[in-house]
Design an enzyme around this catalytic site. Structure first.
Site, short mmCIF file in Angstrom:
data_model
loop_
_atom_site.label_atom_id
_atom_site.label_comp_id
_atom_site.label_asym_id
_atom_site.label_seq_id
_atom_site.Cartn_x
_atom_site.Cartn_y
_atom_site.Cartn_z
N GLY A 8 35.52 33.49 -8.46
CA GLY A 8 35.74 33.17 -7.04
C GLY A 8 35.18 31.81 -6.67
O GLY A 8 34.72 31.58 -5.55
N LEU A 10 36.40 28.95 -5.97
CA LEU A 10 37.01 28.07 -4.97
C LEU A 10 36.70 28.52 -3.54
O LEU A 10 37.13 27.89 -2.59
CB LEU A 10 38.54 28.03 -5.15
CG LEU A 10 39.04 27.46 -6.47
CD1 LEU A 10 40.56 27.48 -6.50
CD2 LEU A 10 38.54 26.03 -6.67
N GLN A 12 34.26 29.90 -0.16
CA GLN A 12 33.27 29.21 0.69
C GLN A 12 31.95 29.03 -0.06
O GLN A 12 31.39 27.93 -0.08
CB GLN A 12 33.03 30.01 1.98
CG GLN A 12 32.14 29.26 2.97
CD GLN A 12 31.60 30.14 4.09
OE1 GLN A 12 31.79 31.35 4.10
NE2 GLN A 12 30.92 29.52 5.03
N ASP A 34 38.78 31.01 -10.81
CA ASP A 34 39.28 31.64 -9.60
C ASP A 34 40.69 32.15 -9.91
O ASP A 34 41.27 31.78 -10.93
CB ASP A 34 39.31 30.64 -8.42
CG ASP A 34 39.27 31.33 -7.06
OD1 ASP A 34 38.25 31.23 -6.35
OD2 ASP A 34 40.28 31.99 -6.69
N ARG A 36 43.15 31.34 -8.07
CA ARG A 36 44.04 30.25 -7.66
C ARG A 36 43.69 28.98 -8.41
O ARG A 36 42.57 28.84 -8.89
CB ARG A 36 43.93 29.92 -6.17
CG ARG A 36 43.37 30.95 -5.30
CD ARG A 36 43.24 30.47 -3.87
NE ARG A 36 41.86 30.52 -3.43
CZ ARG A 36 41.25 29.60 -2.75
NH1 ARG A 36 41.89 28.51 -2.41
NH2 ARG A 36 39.98 29.73 -2.39
N ASP A 50 41.66 36.20 -12.96
CA ASP A 50 41.78 37.30 -11.99
C ASP A 50 40.80 38.37 -12.46
O ASP A 50 40.96 38.94 -13.54
CB ASP A 50 43.22 37.83 -12.02
CG ASP A 50 43.41 39.04 -11.13
OD1 ASP A 50 42.41 39.61 -10.65
OD2 ASP A 50 44.58 39.45 -10.93
N TYR A 139 35.26 46.98 3.49
CA TYR A 139 34.36 45.95 2.94
C TYR A 139 32.96 46.55 2.72
O TYR A 139 32.38 46.43 1.64
CB TYR A 139 34.29 44.79 3.93
CG TYR A 139 33.44 43.62 3.50
CD1 TYR A 139 33.76 42.85 2.39
CD2 TYR A 139 32.31 43.25 4.25
CE1 TYR A 139 32.99 41.75 2.03
CE2 TYR A 139 31.54 42.16 3.90
CZ TYR A 139 31.89 41.41 2.78
OH TYR A 139 31.12 40.33 2.42
N LYS A 143 30.78 47.22 -0.65
CA LYS A 143 29.49 46.55 -0.84
C LYS A 143 28.39 47.56 -1.19
O LYS A 143 27.57 47.31 -2.07
CB LYS A 143 29.11 45.73 0.40
CG LYS A 143 29.95 44.46 0.55
CD LYS A 143 29.75 43.52 -0.63
CE LYS A 143 30.63 42.30 -0.60
NZ LYS A 143 30.61 41.53 -1.85
N ILE A 169 27.47 33.21 6.42
CA ILE A 169 27.08 31.92 5.86
C ILE A 169 27.83 30.81 6.60
O ILE A 169 29.06 30.85 6.73
CB ILE A 169 27.40 31.83 4.34
CG1 ILE A 169 26.76 33.03 3.60
CG2 ILE A 169 26.93 30.50 3.77
CD1 ILE A 169 25.25 33.13 3.69
#
Ligand code: NAD
Ligand code: AKB
Length: 314
Positions: A8, A10, A12, A34, A36, A50, A139, A143, A169
């Site tokens: 992940g 790419l 934030q 990532d 993408r 992936d 979510y 978590k 964040i």
């Protein structure tokens, strides 16, 4: 020396964590991945990955001699609520794949949890480290399950799993990926662009927040912490401030006096925010690995506005 894998990368957090890891450990030690393709300006070691593809995760870890995984690939709260089935796949099957290869190849694993791991019957003020966790979002469900899965892999297989319950964040480099706390980033962009912001959460909605440099240094500091001091390995509460929209607006107004905030509440994201704590207690992180954030609200506001003026006005 074995390498560091970022999933992940790419996103934030991943986009800034990758840069920090390269600065800290050297370019040859970090592999960014990532689902993408990166932009043309990406000059780090890179692979498409992936995390729901278990074979590809194992191939990458073996072929690149990975020793530590910063596992950031996930769907955030608002997106996860729109796509709960996909959120389970990415957030849980992805984590399971990462933990399985970590077990097989002896990797350490950093996995962020979230204030979203708490729910409406969690004590909402100064939420303790160990408390009721009955989240009402997909979510949050992923978590809490992720925190438990990481505990299990440590207790059962001695995989060196560690993690932080991040608050919202705030950052200026990469836009947030579809969370409930995204307003706390958007407000700064709109302050610089329009001097006006329409907020999707109502005034008085208090949530914990943290500026990106603290989020990054906290992750690296935890991964380097003396393991014999760690009691809560996988889900340390960490925070830097508890704020509501009007507090952010007031802080911005000290630098942009004309700034205005108005409210157009999104019921879906408001319901998520209302199910999360107002403020969390991070004393376990302070005691067990000397966590100490550097940025409070005022310092964060000055830094955000300076960077965004440079970025948006250029
Ligand atoms: P983000 O949405 O900005 O980035 C997530 C990245 O994961 C994206 O680049 C996306 O392309 C990638 N991704 C999605 N599906 C994937 C898949 N199947 N395989 C590989 N990559 C995939 O998220 P972020 O804000 O950088 O968050 C990183 C982690 O930190 C997540 O676990 C998130 O829950 C947690 N966290 C973030 C915040 C925050 O405010 N940003 C707060 C608490 C916890
Ligand atoms: C979100 O709002 O989903 C994230 C988080 C606090 O986990 N920023």
């Amino acid at each position: 020396m074995r390498k560091i894998l970022v999933t992940g990368a790419l996103g934030q957090i991943g986009s800034e964590l990758t840069t920090a890891l390269i600065e800290h450990y050297g370019e040859n030690r970090v592999l960014a991945t990532d689902i993408r393709e990166p932009g043309k300006d990406c000059d780090c070691q890179w692979a498409l990955l992936d995390v729901t593809d278990s074979r590809r995760v194992a191939d990458i870890v073996r072929d690149h001699k990975i020793g530590t995984i910063y596992h950031l690939a996930a769907l955030l709260s608002a997106v996860a609520e729109k796509k709960p089935q996909q959120a389970w796949q990415v957030n849980i099957s992805g984590l399971y794949n990462v933990l399985e290869v970590a077990r097989e190849f002896g990797c350490a694993v950093f996995t962020p949890s979230s204030i979203g791991a708490f729910g409406p019957n969690t004590p909402p003020v100064t939420t303790p480290q160990d408390t009721i966790q009955r989240p009402t979002t997909m979510y949050g469900v992923t978590k809490v399950a992720g925190e438990l899965l990481c505990d299990y892999y440590f207790n059962r297989y001695k995989v060196d799993t560690r993690g932080l319950r991040y608050p919202g964040i705030v950052s200026h480099k990469t836009p947030p990926g579809g969370g409930t706390t995204d307003y706390a980033v958007d407000i700064y962009y709109q302050a610089v662009r329009e001097k006006r912001y329409t907020c999707f959460l109502k005034d008085g909605t208090y949530l914990d927040m943290m500026y990106m440099p603290d989020a990054i240094s906290g992750a690296i500091q935890l991964m380097e912490a003396d393991p014999t001091r760690l009691i809560h390995r996988n889900a340390f509460n960490v925070t830097a401030m508890s704020v509501g929209p009007e507090m952010l607006a007031a802080s911005i107004r000290k630098h942009i006096p004309q700034f205005e905030i108005i409210y157009d509440v999104d019921p879906a994201r408001q319901a998520i925010a209302d199910s999360w704590p107002d403020s969390i207690d991070d004393s376990a992180a302070r005691e067990e690995w000397d966590w100490q954030p550097e940025y409070d609200l005022e310092r964060m506001t000055i830094d955000m506005l300076n960077h965004l003026r440079e970025k948006l006005m250029a």
